[in-house]
Motif scaffolding. Structure first.
Motif, PDB file in Angstrom:
ATOM      1  N   MET A   1       0.830  -1.171   0.000  1.00 16.25           N
ATOM      2  CA  MET A   1       0.000   0.000   0.000  1.00 16.25           C
ATOM      3  C   MET A   1       0.881   1.244   0.000  1.00 16.25           C
ATOM      4  N   ALA A   2       0.398   2.251  -0.651  1.00 12.92           N
ATOM      5  CA  ALA A   2       1.121   3.522  -0.721  1.00 12.92           C
ATOM      6  C   ALA A   2       0.692   4.413   0.446  1.00 12.92           C
ATOM      7  N   PRO A   3       1.642   4.939   1.201  1.00 17.30           N
ATOM      8  CA  PRO A   3       1.314   5.743   2.378  1.00 17.30           C
ATOM      9  C   PRO A   3       0.945   7.196   2.045  1.00 17.30           C
ATOM     10  N   ILE A   4      -0.051   7.349   1.202  1.00 18.14           N
ATOM     11  CA  ILE A   4      -0.444   8.678   0.759  1.00 18.14           C
ATOM     12  C   ILE A   4      -1.034   9.490   1.907  1.00 18.14           C
ATOM     13  N   GLY A   5      -1.914   8.889   2.674  1.00 17.29           N
ATOM     14  CA  GLY A   5      -2.504   9.590   3.810  1.00 17.29           C
ATOM     15  C   GLY A   5      -1.461   9.999   4.839  1.00 17.29           C
ATOM     16  N   VAL A   6      -0.468   9.128   5.017  1.00 19.54           N
ATOM     17  CA  VAL A   6       0.620   9.440   5.953  1.00 19.54           C
ATOM     18  C   VAL A   6       1.402  10.645   5.448  1.00 19.54           C
ATOM     19  N   ALA A   7       1.657  10.690   4.147  1.00 20.25           N
ATOM     20  CA  ALA A   7       2.405  11.813   3.566  1.00 20.25           C
ATOM     21  C   ALA A   7       1.617  13.117   3.695  1.00 20.25           C
ATOM     22  N   LEU A   8       0.327  13.064   3.415  1.00 20.35           N
ATOM     23  CA  LEU A   8      -0.503  14.262   3.579  1.00 20.35           C
ATOM     24  C   LEU A   8      -0.498  14.707   5.033  1.00 20.35           C
ATOM     25  N   GLY A   9      -0.605  13.758   5.934  1.00 18.51           N
ATOM     26  CA  GLY A   9      -0.586  14.069   7.353  1.00 18.51           C
ATOM     27  C   GLY A   9       0.751  14.582   7.844  1.00 18.51           C
ATOM     28  N   ALA A  10       1.824  14.177   7.193  1.00 24.36           N
ATOM     29  CA  ALA A  10       3.162  14.650   7.562  1.00 24.36           C
ATOM     30  C   ALA A  10       3.413  16.054   7.026  1.00 24.36           C
ATOM     31  N   ALA A  11       2.870  16.365   5.877  1.00 21.53           N
ATOM     32  CA  ALA A  11       3.120  17.670   5.253  1.00 21.53           C
ATOM     33  C   ALA A  11       2.390  18.800   5.967  1.00 21.53           C
ATOM     34  N   LEU A  12       1.165  18.564   6.356  1.00 23.80           N
ATOM     35  CA  LEU A  12       0.332  19.645   6.909  1.00 23.80           C
ATOM     36  C   LEU A  12       0.891  20.284   8.185  1.00 23.80           C
ATOM     37  N   PRO A  13       1.359  19.524   9.166  1.00 26.25           N
ATOM     38  CA  PRO A  13       1.892  20.190  10.365  1.00 26.25           C
ATOM     39  C   PRO A  13       3.173  20.976  10.100  1.00 26.25           C
ATOM     40  N   ARG A  14       3.932  20.545   9.118  1.00 29.38           N
ATOM     41  CA  ARG A  14       5.195  21.222   8.814  1.00 29.38           C
ATOM     42  C   ARG A  14       4.983  22.534   8.079  1.00 29.38           C
ATOM     43  N   ARG A  15       3.952  22.579   7.249  1.00 29.69           N
ATOM     44  CA  ARG A  15       3.606  23.805   6.521  1.00 29.69           C
ATOM     45  C   ARG A  15       2.095  23.976   6.549  1.00 29.69           C
ATOM     46  N   PRO A  16       1.574  24.433   7.675  1.00 26.19           N
ATOM     47  CA  PRO A  16       0.117  24.502   7.831  1.00 26.19           C
ATOM     48  C   PRO A  16      -0.585  25.451   6.865  1.00 26.19           C
ATOM     49  N   THR A  17       0.127  26.381   6.275  1.00 27.35           N
ATOM     50  CA  THR A  17      -0.515  27.296   5.325  1.00 27.35           C
ATOM     51  C   THR A  17      -0.572  26.710   3.917  1.00 27.35           C
ATOM     52  N   LEU A  18       0.086  25.593   3.701  1.00 30.56           N
ATOM     53  CA  LEU A  18       0.088  24.952   2.387  1.00 30.56           C
ATOM     54  C   LEU A  18      -1.264  24.289   2.158  1.00 30.56           C
ATOM     55  N   GLN A  19      -1.927  24.675   1.112  1.00 31.54           N
ATOM     56  CA  GLN A  19      -3.236  24.113   0.781  1.00 31.54           C
ATOM     57  C   GLN A  19      -3.054  22.874  -0.084  1.00 31.54           C
ATOM     58  N   LEU A  20      -3.485  21.725   0.409  1.00 33.80           N
ATOM     59  CA  LEU A  20      -3.357  20.473  -0.329  1.00 33.80           C
ATOM     60  C   LEU A  20      -4.690  19.964  -0.857  1.00 33.80           C
ATOM     61  N   TRP A  21      -5.775  20.646  -0.493  1.00 39.61           N
ATOM     62  CA  TRP A  21      -7.108  20.175  -0.853  1.00 39.61           C
ATOM     63  C   TRP A  21      -7.831  21.173  -1.768  1.00 39.61           C
ATOM     64  N   ALA A  22      -8.683  20.617  -2.621  1.00 40.75           N
ATOM     65  CA  ALA A  22      -9.533  21.443  -3.477  1.00 40.75           C
ATOM     66  C   ALA A  22     -10.584  22.128  -2.612  1.00 40.75           C
ATOM     67  N   ALA A  23     -11.338  23.017  -3.198  1.00 41.03           N
ATOM     68  CA  ALA A  23     -12.342  23.788  -2.462  1.00 41.03           C
ATOM     69  C   ALA A  23     -13.385  22.901  -1.786  1.00 41.03           C
ATOM     70  N   ASP A  24     -13.618  21.703  -2.321  1.00 38.99           N
ATOM     71  CA  ASP A  24     -14.614  20.818  -1.714  1.00 38.99           C
ATOM     72  C   ASP A  24     -14.115  20.165  -0.432  1.00 38.99           C
ATOM     73  N   GLY A  25     -12.810  20.280  -0.152  1.00 40.92           N
ATOM     74  CA  GLY A  25     -12.237  19.715   1.060  1.00 40.92           C
ATOM     75  C   GLY A  25     -12.102  18.211   1.057  1.00 40.92           C
ATOM     76  N   GLU A  26     -12.434  17.577  -0.045  1.00 41.49           N
ATOM     77  CA  GLU A  26     -12.379  16.120  -0.131  1.00 41.49           C
ATOM     78  C   GLU A  26     -11.386  15.603  -1.164  1.00 41.49           C
ATOM     79  N   HIS A  27     -11.073  16.420  -2.130  1.00 43.81           N
ATOM     80  CA  HIS A  27     -10.180  15.996  -3.202  1.00 43.81           C
ATOM     81  C   HIS A  27      -8.903  16.834  -3.169  1.00 43.81           C
ATOM     82  N   PRO A  28      -7.785  16.228  -3.561  1.00 45.09           N
ATOM     83  CA  PRO A  28      -6.542  17.002  -3.559  1.00 45.09           C
ATOM     84  C   PRO A  28      -6.529  18.027  -4.688  1.00 45.09           C
ATOM     85  N   ASN A  29      -5.875  19.149  -4.422  1.00 43.33           N
ATOM     86  CA  ASN A  29      -5.638  20.134  -5.477  1.00 43.33           C
ATOM     87  C   ASN A  29      -4.327  19.757  -6.170  1.00 43.33           C
ATOM     88  N   ALA A  30      -3.745  20.667  -6.913  1.00 43.44           N
ATOM     89  CA  ALA A  30      -2.512  20.353  -7.654  1.00 43.44           C
ATOM     90  C   ALA A  30      -1.370  19.972  -6.709  1.00 43.44           C
TER      91      ALA A  30
END
Length: 81
Positions: A1-30
């Motif tokens: 399995m690919a640890p995608i959720g772990v990577a998203l969870g690791a990125a957010l605390p390090r750069r909390p202003t970085l937006q990783l989600w689309a406006a719907d809050g459910e899908h990733p942005n670019a």
């Protein structure tokens, strides 16, 4: 399995202003999609994505940072297994 959720969870605390989600809050942005792709690249090839110069049109420094997060998380998960 690919640890995608772990990577998203690791990125957010390090750069909390970085937006990783689309406006719907459910899908990733670019940025979130790039991080996801970097994790998948690392899992499939066994190589670190941080060495790549491909940025998918993102600012190079941001793309490189996301690739480093993906690489670190994937390596950590691989070493656990």
């Amino acid at each position: 399995m690919a640890p995608i959720g772990v990577a998203l969870g690791a990125a957010l605390p390090r750069r909390p202003t970085l937006q990783l989600w689309a406006a719907d809050g459910e899908h990733p942005n670019a940025l979130g999609s790039y991080l996801t792709a970097c994790v998948l690249y690392a899992v499939i090839t066994g190589q670190g994505p941080a060495a790549s110069t491909f940025t998918a049109g993102l600012p190079p420094a941001t793309a490189h940072w996301l690739a480093l997060v993906a690489e670190t998380v994937e390596r950590s998960q691989r070493e656990r297994n």
